[in-house]
Design a protein around this motif. Structure first.
Motif, mmCIF file in Angstrom:
data_model
loop_
_atom_site.group_PDB
_atom_site.id
_atom_site.type_symbol
_atom_site.label_atom_id
_atom_site.label_comp_id
_atom_site.label_asym_id
_atom_site.label_seq_id
_atom_site.Cartn_x
_atom_site.Cartn_y
_atom_site.Cartn_z
ATOM 1 N N ASP A 1 38.494 50.839 26.744
ATOM 2 C CA ASP A 1 37.049 50.837 26.516
ATOM 3 C C ASP A 1 36.326 51.080 27.832
ATOM 4 O O ASP A 1 36.535 50.347 28.811
ATOM 5 C CB ASP A 1 36.633 49.485 25.923
ATOM 6 N N LEU A 2 35.492 52.136 27.890
ATOM 7 C CA LEU A 2 34.778 52.490 29.117
ATOM 8 C C LEU A 2 33.310 52.129 29.002
ATOM 9 O O LEU A 2 32.742 52.017 27.913
ATOM 10 C CB LEU A 2 34.930 53.982 29.419
ATOM 11 N N GLY A 3 32.651 52.030 30.141
ATOM 12 C CA GLY A 3 31.229 51.708 30.148
ATOM 13 C C GLY A 3 30.826 51.108 31.486
ATOM 14 O O GLY A 3 31.415 51.445 32.510
ATOM 15 N N PRO A 4 29.837 50.197 31.487
ATOM 16 C CA PRO A 4 29.176 49.639 30.297
ATOM 17 C C PRO A 4 28.111 50.544 29.692
ATOM 18 O O PRO A 4 27.771 50.428 28.523
ATOM 19 C CB PRO A 4 28.542 48.350 30.817
ATOM 20 N N GLY A 5 27.565 51.469 30.507
ATOM 21 C CA GLY A 5 26.537 52.358 30.005
ATOM 22 C C GLY A 5 26.941 53.806 30.170
ATOM 23 O O GLY A 5 28.093 54.123 30.467
ATOM 24 N N PRO A 6 25.991 54.730 30.002
ATOM 25 C CA PRO A 6 26.297 56.153 30.179
ATOM 26 C C PRO A 6 26.087 56.599 31.618
ATOM 27 O O PRO A 6 25.434 55.909 32.417
ATOM 28 C CB PRO A 6 25.284 56.830 29.239
ATOM 29 N N GLY A 7 26.657 57.766 31.955
ATOM 30 C CA GLY A 7 26.416 58.377 33.261
ATOM 31 C C GLY A 7 26.799 57.482 34.409
ATOM 32 O O GLY A 7 27.881 56.900 34.445
ATOM 33 N N ARG A 8 25.878 57.339 35.374
ATOM 34 C CA ARG A 8 26.179 56.537 36.562
ATOM 35 C C ARG A 8 26.305 55.051 36.234
ATOM 36 O O ARG A 8 26.761 54.263 37.066
ATOM 37 C CB ARG A 8 25.096 56.752 37.622
ATOM 38 N N HIS A 9 25.897 54.664 35.032
ATOM 39 C CA HIS A 9 26.042 53.269 34.618
ATOM 40 C C HIS A 9 27.385 53.031 33.927
ATOM 41 O O HIS A 9 27.651 51.922 33.466
ATOM 42 C CB HIS A 9 24.912 52.877 33.661
ATOM 43 N N GLY A 10 28.206 54.071 33.836
ATOM 44 C CA GLY A 10 29.508 53.945 33.188
ATOM 45 C C GLY A 10 30.613 54.306 34.152
ATOM 46 O O GLY A 10 30.525 54.084 35.355
ATOM 47 N N GLY A 11 31.704 54.875 33.591
ATOM 48 C CA GLY A 11 32.805 55.321 34.432
ATOM 49 C C GLY A 11 33.745 54.227 34.874
ATOM 50 O O GLY A 11 34.574 54.431 35.751
ATOM 51 N N ARG A 12 33.633 53.032 34.256
ATOM 52 C CA ARG A 12 34.530 51.929 34.605
ATOM 53 C C ARG A 12 35.294 51.479 33.365
ATOM 54 O O ARG A 12 34.810 51.609 32.239
ATOM 55 C CB ARG A 12 33.737 50.741 35.176
ATOM 56 N N ILE A 13 36.468 50.926 33.561
ATOM 57 C CA ILE A 13 37.249 50.375 32.461
ATOM 58 C C ILE A 13 36.757 48.957 32.181
ATOM 59 O O ILE A 13 36.828 48.077 33.042
ATOM 60 C CB ILE A 13 38.756 50.343 32.788
ATOM 61 N N LEU A 14 36.257 48.724 30.972
ATOM 62 C CA LEU A 14 35.792 47.394 30.591
ATOM 63 C C LEU A 14 36.903 46.567 29.971
ATOM 64 O O LEU A 14 36.909 45.338 30.075
ATOM 65 C CB LEU A 14 34.633 47.512 29.596
ATOM 66 N N TYR A 15 37.838 47.268 29.301
ATOM 67 C CA TYR A 15 38.897 46.539 28.610
ATOM 68 C C TYR A 15 40.073 47.471 28.371
ATOM 69 O O TYR A 15 39.894 48.652 28.036
ATOM 70 C CB TYR A 15 38.388 45.991 27.275
ATOM 71 N N GLU A 16 41.293 46.944 28.538
ATOM 72 C CA GLU A 16 42.522 47.629 28.159
ATOM 73 C C GLU A 16 43.391 46.631 27.425
ATOM 74 O O GLU A 16 43.680 45.560 27.956
ATOM 75 C CB GLU A 16 43.292 48.122 29.393
ATOM 76 N N GLY A 17 43.799 46.993 26.203
ATOM 77 C CA GLY A 17 44.667 46.073 25.485
ATOM 78 C C GLY A 17 44.588 46.251 23.986
ATOM 79 O O GLY A 17 43.969 47.199 23.483
ATOM 80 N N PRO A 18 45.188 45.327 23.229
ATOM 81 C CA PRO A 18 45.151 45.391 21.765
ATOM 82 C C PRO A 18 43.727 45.216 21.249
ATOM 83 O O PRO A 18 42.921 44.482 21.842
ATOM 84 C CB PRO A 18 46.042 44.217 21.334
ATOM 85 N N VAL A 19 43.424 45.876 20.133
ATOM 86 C CA VAL A 19 42.065 45.838 19.610
ATOM 87 C C VAL A 19 41.672 44.427 19.173
ATOM 88 O O VAL A 19 40.489 44.053 19.260
ATOM 89 C CB VAL A 19 41.917 46.843 18.443
ATOM 90 N N ALA A 20 42.618 43.628 18.741
ATOM 91 C CA ALA A 20 42.291 42.291 18.242
ATOM 92 C C ALA A 20 41.701 41.397 19.320
ATOM 93 O O ALA A 20 40.995 40.424 19.020
ATOM 94 C CB ALA A 20 43.547 41.635 17.650
#
Length: 743
Positions: free
Chosen positions: A710-729
């Motif tokens: 999951d990337l974000g937290p926002g669009p463009g310069r406000h994104g580009g970071r990994i917010l979460y990696e793992g199982p969807v649950a």
């Protein structure tokens, strides 16, 4: 008094079965139905086509010849139409000179601003146009990029010269240029280049000072490999043959122009500033940031320009494109981004009682961003327009004044009016759409176990912030995040750093003669089947050969050129559109003539054609939910989602060794009911040991994932970071997690 409905009687376009329906004017009407049900045939090929045709007919013949051509629908009666604006998902192609700024006219306003208050004064607004000789950089001709040699691709260091270490055409052993390097006494032709010194390899490639420093100096007229390649391929103005173009594609790459730094403009135009910023710097700012900067321009002389520009930029932000910048090439935009770009010019329009037709406007939007699009649709309606939307998203259905469902199924099993009413009434009805709305896919709680990992290292493409990400292998991974968060950029890095099969929404074929028959390779088996049953040569059953109708040459239609009027295409009277001679059409297999084969759907052909090889070739199209396609249907008529599923079908047929598959929003164009079919197909790929990575916003697909990035937290310069990696649950605390909880 104006008519209050669009009255349609006897609509028979494509698979429509004499549909009668009254569509309310001045309302937001959403058309739903399973993929291939006929909803697009009603909205685009009937309503929009007739409105476009009638408007075009009001222009003089000379102008009509230069306007878009509309094919008139097969309908008994249609009334109550207005001038139509079609906003579809066709990508904003253009060329390398087309940017977000040029296509929205925002760059035009920005050029005008700099020509009036830029310091120092440079000249008229065309001096800030990279498409005008007065403004373009002379080095790159206003493209911002130049073609340079990809020197790292020139040599195979594990080979010697005699073994073909120089990979360029004509430089291998026995090639035209080989003797210029192997026979001059300066290089060892039998030693692998990896064992040469750095100085020797530099002399081979670049000549000049590098060659002069060799102990065995080359001849005075010696050219390095790079020099010779660039002289032959880059510094000639001759028309390039296909072979030269192929060589250029393999051994060159684009690089930012060293003179203009990608700004595309000449030195004088790059020097002018407004509020301390050059036009190039403003063009690289995100739209939201640029809007704030321009509010600081206080000169009353340019107030109208600033106002118009800011309004245009605000409109882009309103529809969720505030993360783009004006210098972004339109060729890099997704189908959803292209569609939203097209809407910008209509937000400020003063026209009323227009007919706006949208094709899945939520494509490419995260559930969090859908509200902005629905607000836009209501805004267009509230100005006194009729807004027709083909859509599968329940959030759009929920804000509709009326919903019309076409179905009940696809192809020949669709094409009828199934439901007309409000969203609440639809939920209470028993239709394919209401049934799918009531069902919700469960979250995967026992994900597959990865067999390894594929690493993307130090990714900095677009807004990615030096990311290093591990993709688990042999599982189903979904890239999520708001629009503009960096999902497509990360997927592009994955493809660039590792071999991958990319399945996107680009057209399968640009040739109108390409059909499921030609694409699946069954054309020859079909001809051989008829030859066996008839005793005639197989060529007699080809519309491009001996059996073709002589009057229409196997096309089935006759075209009459009417000079400045629209050309007229009529069914061939000799073969009645069946393309073959009467002798050929007499021969039948299982009751079918060769002409009948084109009219069969994929599903029908699997049941009726008595040939195992043909049935097996078509089976994978049936598996991906395309059984409703006619065998003779041009592939150019397919939607982006259908194109993607056709490609998936081919991969199912051809996939052997475990591979990496990257898919771009494969749910585009899919009804809620068809999502399950798609997921079963992707599961088949994973179960065969393949790694599947999907960019997706659809909550049903996200719930089905083994692994989420999951990337974000926002669009463009406000994104580009990994917010979460793992199982969807275990996903929590992100916009995607919020959407899953709410949905």
């Amino acid at each position: 008094m104006s008519q209050r409905t669009i009255r349609i009687r006897g609509a028979r376009t494509n698979n429509l079965k004499s549909v009668d329906v009254d569509v309310p004017r001045g309302r937001l009407v959403v058309f739903v139905g399973v993929s291939g049900s006929g909803k697009s045939s009603l909205v685009f090929d009937t309503i929009a086509a007739e409105a476009g045709h009638q408007l075009t007919e009001t222009f003089p013949p000379f102008a009509r010849n230069r306007l878009p051509k509309w094919t008139r629908p097969d309908v008994d009666e249609i009334g109550g139409l207005s001038p139509v604006v079609v906003i579809d998902q066709r990508r904003l192609g253009g060329n390398a000179r087309s940017t977000v700024g040029t296509v929205t006219d925002a760059w035009t306003y920005l050029r005008l601003l700099f020509s009036r208050v830029g310091s120092p004064h440079v000249g008229a607004s065309n001096h800030f146009s990279f498409n005008d000789p007065a403004g373009m950089c002379p080095t790159c001709s206003g493209l911002g990029e130049v073609v340079v040699s990809a020197v790292d691709r020139f040599l195979d260091l594990d080979r010697s010269l005699a073994q073909g270490a120089i990979l360029l055409p004509g430089f291998g052993n026995g090639g035209y240029w080989y003797s210029q390097y192997a026979d001059i006494g300066s290089f060892d032709a039998d030693t692998p280049l990896r064992d040469w010194s750095e100085a020797q390899r530099a002399a081979l490639l670049y000549g000049g000072e590098h060659a002069a420093r060799l102990g065995t100096r080359p001849p005075r007229d010696y050219e390095g490999v790079v020099q010779r390649f660039e002289r032959i391929y880059l510094h000639t103005s001759d028309d390039l043959s296909d072979r030269k173009q192929e060589t250029l594609a393999r051994f060159t790459r684009s690089a930012v122009c060293a003179d203009c730094g990608g700004d595309r403009l000449n030195e004088a135009s790059r020097s002018a500033t407004v509020l301390g910023h050059t036009i190039g710097q403003l063009g690289r700012m995100e739209v939201t940031e640029l809007t704030e900067v321009l509010r600081g321009v206080s000169d009353p002389a340019v107030a109208p320009v600033v106002s118009a520009l800011v309004d245009r930029l605000r409109a882009m932000t309103t529809i969720g494109l505030g993360y783009l910048h004006l210098g972004r090439a339109t060729t890099s935009l997704s189908g959803g981004e292209s569609q939203r770009i097209k809407t910008v010019k209509h937000l400020g329009s003063s026209l009323v009682e227009m007919l706006y037709v949208f094709d899945e406007p939520t494509v490419g939007l995260h559930p969090r961003d859908v509200a902005a699009m629905t607000a836009l649709l209501r805004q267009l309606r509230d100005k006194g327009n009729t807004v027709l939307v083909v859509e599968h998203d329940s959030a759009v259905m929920a804000i509709a004044d009326q919903i019309i469902e076409i179905g009940p199924d696809a192809g020949t099993d669709g094409g009828t009016l199934v439901f007309q009413g409000t969203f609440d009434q639809l939920r209470a009805a028993r239709t394919p759409t209401s049934t799918a709305l009531a069902a919700q896919a469960p979250v995967v709680t026992a994900p597959r176990t990865a067999t390894g990992r594929i690493t993307v290292a130090d990714a900095t493409r677009n807004n990615l912030r030096n990311l290093t990400v591990d993709f688990p292998t042999a599982v189903f991974t979904v890239l999520t995040g708001v629009a503009g968060s960096g999902k497509s950029s990360l997927a592009a890095e994955l493809v660039a750093q590792h071999d991958a099969v990319v399945i996107d929404q680009r057209p399968v074929s640009a040739n109108r003669r390409s059909t499921p028959i030609t694409y699946t390779g069954i054309a020859a088996p079909v001809r051989r089947l008829f030859a066996r049953h008839s005793g005639l040569p197989a060529g007699m059953f080809s519309a491009n050969s001996a059996g073709a109708c002589p009057d229409c040459e196997g096309l089935g239609v006759r075209h009459t050129d009417l000079a400045f009027l629209d050309g007229q295409e009529t069914v061939c009277q000799t073969c009645r559109g069946q393309r073959f001679t009467s002798e050929v059409l007499r021969h039948r297999v299982n009751g079918l003539s060769i002409a009948d084969i084109d009219a069969l759907t994929v599903s029908d052909a699997i049941q009726r054609v008595p040939d195992q090889a043909i049935r097996e070739a078509l089976w994978h199209l049936e598996q991906v939910g395309l059984g409703y396609l006619r065998l003779g249907q041009p592939l150019t008529t397919l939607s982006g989602g259908e194109c993607q599923r056709v490609k998936i079908a081919r991969e199912l047929r051809d996939a052997a060794e475990p591979s990496l598959y990257v898919l771009d929003e494969p749910t585009t164009g899919l009804h809620l009911r068809d999502i399950g079919t798609l997921l079963r197909i992707l599961d088949q790929l994973v179960d065969r040991g393949h790694t599947v990575v999907v960019i997706e916003h659809h909550l049903g697909v996200i719930r089905h994932a083994d692994w989420i990035i999951d990337l974000g937290p926002g669009p463009g310069r406000h994104g580009g970071r990994i917010l979460y990696e793992g199982p969807v649950a275990q996903l929590a605390g992100t916009p995607t997690a919020d959407a899953l909880r709410a949905g």
